[in-house]
Design an enzyme around this catalytic site. Structure first.
Site, PDB file in Angstrom:
ATOM      1  N   ASP A 336     -82.900  45.700  25.821  1.00  0.00           N
ATOM      2  CA  ASP A 336     -82.211  45.638  27.112  1.00  0.00           C
ATOM      3  C   ASP A 336     -82.416  44.251  27.678  1.00  0.00           C
ATOM      4  O   ASP A 336     -83.414  43.605  27.398  1.00  0.00           O
ATOM      5  CB  ASP A 336     -82.856  46.624  28.097  1.00  0.00           C
ATOM      6  CG  ASP A 336     -82.399  48.033  27.847  1.00  0.00           C
ATOM      7  OD1 ASP A 336     -81.260  48.204  27.400  1.00  0.00           O
ATOM      8  OD2 ASP A 336     -83.190  48.967  28.112  1.00  0.00           O
ATOM      9  N   ASP A 601     -84.890  52.587  29.000  1.00  0.00           N
ATOM     10  CA  ASP A 601     -85.665  53.037  30.148  1.00  0.00           C
ATOM     11  C   ASP A 601     -85.084  54.276  30.826  1.00  0.00           C
ATOM     12  O   ASP A 601     -85.783  55.027  31.457  1.00  0.00           O
ATOM     13  CB  ASP A 601     -85.821  51.897  31.170  1.00  0.00           C
ATOM     14  CG  ASP A 601     -84.496  51.219  31.480  1.00  0.00           C
ATOM     15  OD1 ASP A 601     -83.448  51.750  31.061  1.00  0.00           O
ATOM     16  OD2 ASP A 601     -84.497  50.167  32.137  1.00  0.00           O
ATOM     17  N   ASP A 605     -81.049  57.062  27.594  1.00  0.00           N
ATOM     18  CA  ASP A 605     -81.469  56.238  26.462  1.00  0.00           C
ATOM     19  C   ASP A 605     -82.254  57.062  25.436  1.00  0.00           C
ATOM     20  O   ASP A 605     -82.469  56.613  24.316  1.00  0.00           O
ATOM     21  CB  ASP A 605     -82.362  55.078  26.940  1.00  0.00           C
ATOM     22  CG  ASP A 605     -81.564  54.011  27.664  1.00  0.00           C
ATOM     23  OD1 ASP A 605     -80.359  53.883  27.357  1.00  0.00           O
ATOM     24  OD2 ASP A 605     -82.123  53.314  28.523  1.00  0.00           O
TER      25      ASP A 605
HETATM   26  P1  ATP Z   1     -79.759  46.157  31.072  1.00  0.00           P
HETATM   27  O1  ATP Z   1     -78.948  47.108  30.289  1.00  0.00           O
HETATM   28  O2  ATP Z   1     -79.621  44.750  30.711  1.00  0.00           O
HETATM   29  O3  ATP Z   1     -81.177  46.578  31.289  1.00  0.00           O
HETATM   30  P2  ATP Z   1     -79.180  47.392  33.414  1.00  0.00           P
HETATM   31  O4  ATP Z   1     -79.809  48.540  32.745  1.00  0.00           O
HETATM   32  O5  ATP Z   1     -79.750  46.922  34.694  1.00  0.00           O
HETATM   33  O6  ATP Z   1     -79.079  46.192  32.478  1.00  0.00           O
HETATM   34  P3  ATP Z   1     -77.259  48.919  34.458  1.00  0.00           P
HETATM   35  O7  ATP Z   1     -78.355  49.314  35.344  1.00  0.00           O
HETATM   36  O8  ATP Z   1     -76.608  49.889  33.574  1.00  0.00           O
HETATM   37  O9  ATP Z   1     -77.706  47.723  33.592  1.00  0.00           O
HETATM   38  O10 ATP Z   1     -76.204  48.204  35.369  1.00  0.00           O
HETATM   39  C1  ATP Z   1     -74.920  47.996  34.904  1.00  0.00           C
HETATM   40  C2  ATP Z   1     -74.071  47.466  36.033  1.00  0.00           C
HETATM   41  O11 ATP Z   1     -74.031  48.416  37.073  1.00  0.00           O
HETATM   42  C3  ATP Z   1     -74.619  46.193  36.670  1.00  0.00           C
HETATM   43  O12 ATP Z   1     -74.050  45.056  36.087  1.00  0.00           O
HETATM   44  C4  ATP Z   1     -74.175  46.318  38.103  1.00  0.00           C
HETATM   45  O13 ATP Z   1     -72.888  45.768  38.252  1.00  0.00           O
HETATM   46  C5  ATP Z   1     -74.105  47.801  38.333  1.00  0.00           C
HETATM   47  N1  ATP Z   1     -75.296  48.268  39.022  1.00  0.00           N
HETATM   48  C6  ATP Z   1     -76.569  48.101  38.684  1.00  0.00           C
HETATM   49  N2  ATP Z   1     -77.390  48.678  39.540  1.00  0.00           N
HETATM   50  C7  ATP Z   1     -76.625  49.253  40.466  1.00  0.00           C
HETATM   51  C8  ATP Z   1     -76.894  50.029  41.634  1.00  0.00           C
HETATM   52  N3  ATP Z   1     -78.117  50.341  41.995  1.00  0.00           N
HETATM   53  N4  ATP Z   1     -75.836  50.443  42.348  1.00  0.00           N
HETATM   54  C9  ATP Z   1     -74.589  50.142  41.978  1.00  0.00           C
HETATM   55  N5  ATP Z   1     -74.298  49.432  40.907  1.00  0.00           N
HETATM   56  C10 ATP Z   1     -75.275  48.985  40.152  1.00  0.00           C
END
Ligand code: ATP
Length: 857
Positions: A336, A601, A605
């Protein structure tokens, strides 16, 4: 109170029954209850005591053969009219007891290491104590506690729900039903309702897959439904690793061979009249005991367990022993981005909107983070960044944040990539939605030209490695929050917020190490492709000589499995992926026969983590469910720690190889020396001498080799191919040759000493000391020991010195010398022995030299 009736009570009655309060217990009350009712744990089966472990050492057949031999050697002389002969029997019994003591120490150390790891992996729960939500070990929960649940948590005790928001719980551990059950706060009528129908309850051992809830603890530990079913958890069964199984096979195979040879030695000794029947029998038994590598698997277990403890100190907690072995052969690390490759410290750096007041309201309300006592925002870094920004720029006050109220919500999940709240607004409700811009824009009614302008702005921000969130809103009368699609559509666009999440400084170095070690790093992220590419390029994942590319989850979805198989090696970055995509990526690599490690996480997943050869969970940000599905959990969520752990895995594997090679070649030396001399018609060593050699050389040097530091080039070579057997032809050959050399040197010593007691003494010393010299040579399988720094190999030198001292003590202490039928050597004879042992070391170095030259071609 009958425990099965909780679901028939109202929330208020349930609170009254437990003497609790909707705001939770005070710390003092919780401590009192914990003392009264004990920890919230399922009791484990009985633990082995030290004495138990000691006696378990006697479950080995060979030990009883030895004890029988001791008895025979003591009483047999009586048959021929001689007196009782206790000397040999005493030595054998000392060997037996020392063996058991050493075995006990080893095993209890391994157990202690494994127990400590179990403690580290113990789950936590979030409970209200003194009015604050705090994280505490689940074992400390008591009846009456109020806990908070969210997606990814495992349910820490039996709970009666007090409030709940789209809560779904997967209860297969209890009911066998794997489809998550939607829970609700109701009062049920049927006291006998099956567990699966008790919708207002959540049970220990199940896991939350969606939503959120507040709940009252109604039963803990053995009083829970799980406790009732589990009764006593059998002490967790030990998992044997593939390597341990393999070594068991080798042990069994060799045992049969050795027993055959021992029988042959017995018969030859008897028939040729070389030995008395008793002496012949004793020699055969000692030989069998010395040469059967029964301790090998135990030593390997210790090496694995000690390796695990070391890895834990470095931040990688191994949850399944076989992972230690697999780690070293990892060929692909899929990671990730957020928090693992980056710091997960988000800071808002840019705002783009035409209505700042509305955007600020959206940032404050559509936000799950809360302020702690000190006024610091806690929660998901993406969300705390928004609050931090508002507070820092005085766009709102602490009070504003504390006083927020919601009319409803739809929590964020990484599939939808949106999160939504409703707040009261005039006579109706204002819905605020935030999320990934591409998703949110598709839910806004916007002219195409306005849409294109926003998209452009989004891409421009993303190309500067910013994570971009878009915000939208709408006003409605009476929203139905269970209709997600309806609520999150027809929105009016408010604006964009860009935040930076700096790369972890150590990640760049770790990626370089990966490449040198022949491991492909792959980045997987929910973020926008442009953001992902900017960060991947900065870290060195993209743009190397391998010319790999980035694709999006949508592009991945459009590919067939066959296409993916063709392309998977050329893809370094997957952006805007949903968790389900991870499983596909793992499967594609595995079809290529690669060993894949995958991080994760979130709840979703878990399948990918299970499917990967090494599932890596996140200790800080990971959900209980994802940790439970992992083979290894990182205490610091850091990519560099995975790479470190791979290096450790390689070191441990190398060391096991060295240890086993040493043990087997020593045993081969003993067998060959005795077999050949018996065939030649003379007796080289007495039974007790063989046993002593085995005791002194088998344990300490073998263990010391197991804790050797990593060789300089551990991360400079390609991953080990799992298809190559643990010992290939060359390794067996080397074991045979070293064993043959030891035997030849011992026999030479015998002749130099002119046979008899002096010859035997010299052979005894040469055989044992040459084994110790061989151990020194085995320090490295490839590098000359003349290039190795002494300081870095303390354990081995200690073992060498200690074992040598033990060996010399039986010569220099007169009573022992007599007991073992040895004689004192002259200075010249000592020099002869030392010279022979040095030849051993040179022989091993010569072998390495040949291997190095051969590998160069
Ligand atoms: P990675 O996969 O690199 O760990 P991540 O798990 O943080 O990233 P996600 O959490 O799936 O990725 O987030 C994907 C997208 O969703 C982000 O690019 C953002 O635009 C949006 N996002 C992330 N957190 C939030 C939130 N709390 N509320 C709304 N949208 C969110």
């Amino acid at each position: 109170m009958e425990k099965q009736q909780w679901h028939t009570l109202t929330e208020r009655d349930a609170l009254r029954e437990t003497g609790g309060d909707a705001k939770g217990l005070s710390r003092a009350e919780a401590v009192k209850r914990l003392e009264q009712n004990g920890p919230n744990k399922l009791t484990e089966g009985k633990k082995k005591t030290l004495i138990g472990i000691f006696f378990a050492q006697f479950q080995d057949l060979m030990i009883w053969v030895l004890i029988a031999a001791a008895a025979v050697s003591a009483f047999a002389p009586l048959l021929s009219g001689k007196s009782l002969e206790l000397a040999d029997a005493a030595i054998i019994m000392v060997v037996v007891i020392l063996n058991a003591v050493l075995g006990t120490i080893q095993e209890s150390r391994a157990e202690a290491a494994l127990d400590a790891l179990k403690e580290m992996a113990a789950p936590n729960a979030k409970a209200y104590r003194d009015g604050h939500l705090v994280k505490i070990p689940s074992a400390e929960l008591v009846v009456g506690d109020v806990v908070a649940l969210e997606a990814g948590d495992s349910v820490p005790a039996d709970l009666r729900l007090l409030e709940c928001n789209s809560l779904k719980v997967e209860e297969s551990a209890l009911t066998g039903e794997s489809v998550p059950v939607e829970k609700m706060v109701v009062t049920l009528d049927d006291p006998g309702a099956p567990l699966g129908d008790r919708l207002n309850m959540a049970f220990m051992g199940t896991s939350v897959t969606y939503g959120r809830a507040g709940a009252l603890v109604v039963a803990t530990g053995m009083d829970t439904q799980m406790g009732a079913i589990a009764g006593q958890l059998a002490s967790t069964e030990k998992e044997t690793t593939p390597l341990q199984k393999k070594l068991n096979q080798i042990t069994n195979m060799l045992s049969i061979g050795v027993l055959g040879i021992a029988a042959l030695v017995f018969l030859l000794g008897l028939l040729s009249g070389l030995l008395e029947p008793l002496e012949s029998f004793m020699t055969a038994v000692s030989l069998a005991v010395a040469a059967i590598p029964e301790g090998m698997v135990a030593v390997v277990t210790i090496v694995l367990a000690m390796g695990m403890s070391r890895m834990a100190k470095q931040g990688a907690i191994i949850r399944r022993l076989p992972a230690v072995e697999t780690l070293g052969s990892t060929q692909v690390i899929c990671s990730d981005k957020t928090g693992t490759l980056t710091q997960n410290k988000m800071t808002v750096t840019e705002i783009s909107t035409t209505d700042e007041a509305l955007l600020e309201a959206a940032m404050a309300h559509c936000n799950d983070s809360v302020l702690d006592e000190t006024g610091r925002a806690v929660g998901d870094p993406t969300e705390t960044a928004l609050i931090d920004y508002l507070l820092k720029n005085k766009l709102c006050t602490d009070e504003d944040i504390r006083n927020r109220k919601r009319a409803g919500e739809i929590p964020f999940d990484s599939d939808r990539k949106l999160s939504t709240v409703g707040i009261e607004h005039g006579a109706g409700v204002r819905i605020f939605v935030k999320g990934a811009p591409d998703v949110l824009l598709s839910r806004c009614g916007m002219t195409s030209s306005a849409g294109i302008a926003v998209e452009k702005k989004n891409e421009e921000m993303a190309s500067r490695a910013l994570r971009v969130l878009a915000f939208g809103y709408k006003d409605v009368q009476s929203p139905n929050f269970s209709n997600v699609r309806e609520i999150e559509s027809g929105l009016t666009f408010i604006g964009l917020v860009g935040m930076i999440d700096p790369a972890r400084p150590e990640a760049r170095e770790a990626i370089k190490t990966c490449r040198e070690a022949g491991i492909l790093p792959v980045m997987i992220t929910g973020d926008h492709k442009i953001t992902a590419v900017a960060i991947a390029t900065d870290l060195g994942i993209l743009g190397g000589r391998d010319r790999r590319v980035a694709i999006t989850g949508a592009e991945l979805e459009a590919m067939s499995d066959a296409e993916l198989d063709k392309r998977v090696e050329s893809i370094a970055v997957y952006a805007r992926v949903a968790p389900e995509h991870k499983s596909r990526i793992v499967a594609a690599w595995q079809r290529k026969g690669r060993i894949v490690s995958m991080t994760g996480d979130g709840v979703n997943d878990a399948p990918a983590l299970k499917a990967a050869d090494i599932g890596v969970g996140m200790g800080i940000t990971g959900t209980d469910v994802s940790k439970g599905a992992s083979d290894m959990v990182l205490t610091d969520d850091n990519f560099a720690t995975i790479v470190l752990a791979v290096g450790e895995g390689r070191r441990i594997f190398d060391n096991i190889h060295k240890t086993v090679r040493f043990l087997l070649s020593s045993n081969a030396g003993e067998v060959l020396a005795v077999l050949v001399t018996t065939l030649m018609g003379f007796s080289l060593l007495k039974a007790t001498q063989i046993l002593w050699i085995n005791l002194v050389t088998d344990t300490f040097p073998a263990l010391a080799l197991g804790v050797e530091p990593a060789e300089k080039d551990v991360m400079g070579r390609k991953p080990r191919d799992q298809k190559v057997p643990f010992f290939d032809g060359r390794a067996w050959m080397s074991i045979g040759l070293v064993g043959a050399a030891e035997a030849a040197l011992a026999i030479t010593a015998y002749f130099w000493g002119g046979g008899g007691a002096l010859g035997s003494t010299m052979a005894f010393l040469t055989l044992s000391l040459s084994q110790l010299f061989a151990a020194v040579g085995f320090q490295s399988e490839r590098h000359s020991i003349f290039n190795i720094k002494l300081r870095e190999h303390k354990a081995l030198w200690l073992a060498f010195a200690g074992s040598t001292l033990l060996q010399l003590s039986v010569i220099f202490i007169p009573p022992l010398r007599k007991l073992f039928d040895l004689v004192m050597l002259t200075g010249f004879e000592w020099m002869q022995v030392v010279a022979l042992c040095l030849i051993m070391l040179l022989f091993i170095e010569a072998q390495k030299l040949v291997a190095r030259i051969r590998d160069k071609d």
